[in-house]
Scaffold this active site. Structure first.
Site, PDB file in Angstrom:
ATOM      1  N   LYS A 180       3.052  -1.191   2.387  1.00  0.00           N
ATOM      2  CA  LYS A 180       2.911  -2.623   2.964  1.00  0.00           C
ATOM      3  C   LYS A 180       4.256  -3.132   3.140  1.00  0.00           C
ATOM      4  O   LYS A 180       5.286  -2.657   2.858  1.00  0.00           O
ATOM      5  CB  LYS A 180       2.213  -3.652   2.209  1.00  0.00           C
TER       6      LYS A 180
HETATM    7  C1  PLP Z   1      -3.741  -2.716   1.895  1.00  0.00           C
HETATM    8  C2  PLP Z   1      -5.206  -3.510   2.290  1.00  0.00           C
HETATM    9  C3  PLP Z   1      -6.115  -4.103   1.404  1.00  0.00           C
HETATM   10  C4  PLP Z   1      -6.121  -3.828   0.083  1.00  0.00           C
HETATM   11  O1  PLP Z   1      -4.938  -3.933  -0.538  1.00  0.00           O
HETATM   12  P1  PLP Z   1      -4.586  -3.357  -2.006  1.00  0.00           P
HETATM   13  O2  PLP Z   1      -3.337  -3.912  -2.755  1.00  0.00           O
HETATM   14  O3  PLP Z   1      -4.743  -1.663  -1.615  1.00  0.00           O
HETATM   15  O4  PLP Z   1      -5.836  -3.479  -2.885  1.00  0.00           O
HETATM   16  C5  PLP Z   1      -6.989  -4.824   2.232  1.00  0.00           C
HETATM   17  N1  PLP Z   1      -7.072  -5.202   3.441  1.00  0.00           N
HETATM   18  C6  PLP Z   1      -6.094  -4.692   4.255  1.00  0.00           C
HETATM   19  C7  PLP Z   1      -6.454  -4.878   5.573  1.00  0.00           C
HETATM   20  C8  PLP Z   1      -5.342  -3.765   3.902  1.00  0.00           C
HETATM   21  O5  PLP Z   1      -4.455  -3.112   4.743  1.00  0.00           O
END
Ligand code: PLP
Length: 378
Positions: A180
């Protein structure tokens, strides 16, 4: 192999983590509110509540909203499964909404069709980093008495009509997974302008206990009360120090992501069989992903394999959630429920997109894709 995504860690990030390791607090310490305040200020939102993942952030939002067995929550079919899974954690039922074929964002027309008296909330997912049309979603939510939530795990730094992501829904969930915009290793956050919701989110991440350990130390008291059933979803000071250090680099990260997107846009502009997703004119895109659709004349699987064989780590985001075996069995979902999502899923590829991607790597990815589209006939 050029990965599709990768974290960017520098010496400042490492020093920030080291400083916490030498400090008195590895968790529930001062780095947590510092990180929360930093992200909230960046998104011009009143309150940030750090949690252990983006998934925990979604779970916390649904909890404080009081989602119960029988309640329905409307989610787009194209998202990471966690958006829907956390509804199931509450005993609720995710209802899958089709997406706009050009942006792959939740389609307001299909959303309205799928509203029932059991619906409680709508989750906008800012797919690939492009904010949804939150004004339209808010109008629908007002009309039907639903709460508007945002899964902004792709869109930290994005905006809609000049308003930053974080301010566009009652509560907004972020992830700090390494792929991210900024990372804390694992981690997540909920942003909200509502101080009471923030207080309840904090309680939920700490077993349902009202005060945390540091506060009890400050008050000179051992007493605490557990007033509801919560979880241990705390984010440690080690994670928060990394996240806060990364936050200082977020403007540069976003600028580089947008530069790479502009490069891909230009490089692919003349290709007749490769279509980047549409960008709404009023959206400021944060480019977590750069997604293209391939024409029906191109064999997507063969193109995927040709790119991988050439060292370009393309990926596919995502398998429509309602097609996963778990949901087929639990809810009886399957093909035909969200035709645009299902059709898009057959044609999409995500190209490498991360701040450390070099110009020549982006050029190699674009050239290899153009070549693959020419040679991989369906
Ligand atoms: C990455 C992601 C999540 C979950 O995040 P984590 O930190 O991996 O639990 C939820 N929704 C979307 C759209 C994502 O890209």
């Amino acid at each position: 192999m050029i990965p599709y995504a990768r974290q960017s860690i520098d010496d400042d990030d490492i020093r920030a983590v080291e400083a916490v390791l030498w400090s008195d607090w590895l968790t529930t310490g001062p780095a947590v509110p510092a990180f929360e305040a930093g992200v909230a200020a960046f998104a011009r939102t009143g309150n940030g509540v750090a949690v252990s993942s983006g998934t925990a952030a979604l779970h916390a939002m649904y909890h404080v909203l009081g989602i119960r067995p029988g309640d329905e929550v409307l989610v787009p079919a194209i998202t990471f499964a966690a958006t829907a899974n956390a509804v199931c954690y509450m005993g609720g039922t995710p209802v899958f909404v089709d997406v706009d074929p050009h942006t792959l964002l939740i389609d307001p027309a299909d959303l309205e069709r799928k509203i029932t008296p059991r619906c409680r909330a709508v989750v906008g997912v800012d797919y690939a980093g492009q904010p949804c049309d939150y004004d339209t979603l808010a109008t629908i939510c007002r009309e039907y008495g639903l709460t508007l939530l945002a899964d902004a795990c792709h869109s930290l730094g994005g905006a809609d009509k000049g308003r930053p992501v974080g301010t566009l829904a009652a509560m907004t969930a972020f992830s700090f997974h390494p792929v991210k915009h900024i990372t804390s290793g694992e981690g997540g956050m909920v942003l909200t302008d509502d101080a009471d919701l923030a207080r309840r989110l904090r309680r939920f991440r700490n077993h349902g206990i009202d005060t945390d350990a540091r506060e009890r130390e400050r008050l000179g008291s051992w007493h605490y009360e557990m007033v509801e059933l919560g979880f241990n979803y705390r984010l440690s000071d080690i994670n928060c120090a990394l996240g806060l250090s990364q936050l200082a680099r977020l403007p540069a990260f976003l600028a580089r992501r947008r530069e790479i997107a502009a490069f891909y846009d230009a490089a692919l502009a003349n290709a007749t069989d490769i279509f980047p997703l549409a960008v709404r004119p009023q959206a400021v895109h944060a480019y977590h992903l750069y997604v293209v659709r391939l024409a029906g004349s191109v064999d997507r699987k063969a193109a995927f394999q040709a790119l991988r064989a050439a060292g370009v780590g393309v990926n596919v985001h995502y398998v429509p959630v309602h097609l996963h075996p778990y949901y087929r069995e639990r809810l009886g979902t399957g093909p035909g429920l969200c035709p645009h999502a299902e059709a898009a899923y057959e044609r999409i590829l995500s190209l490498p997109m991360f701040p450390g991607l070099l110009d020549e790597q982006a050029a190699q990815a674009a050239e290899t894709l153009i070549e693959a589209a020419k040679t991989c006939h369906a």
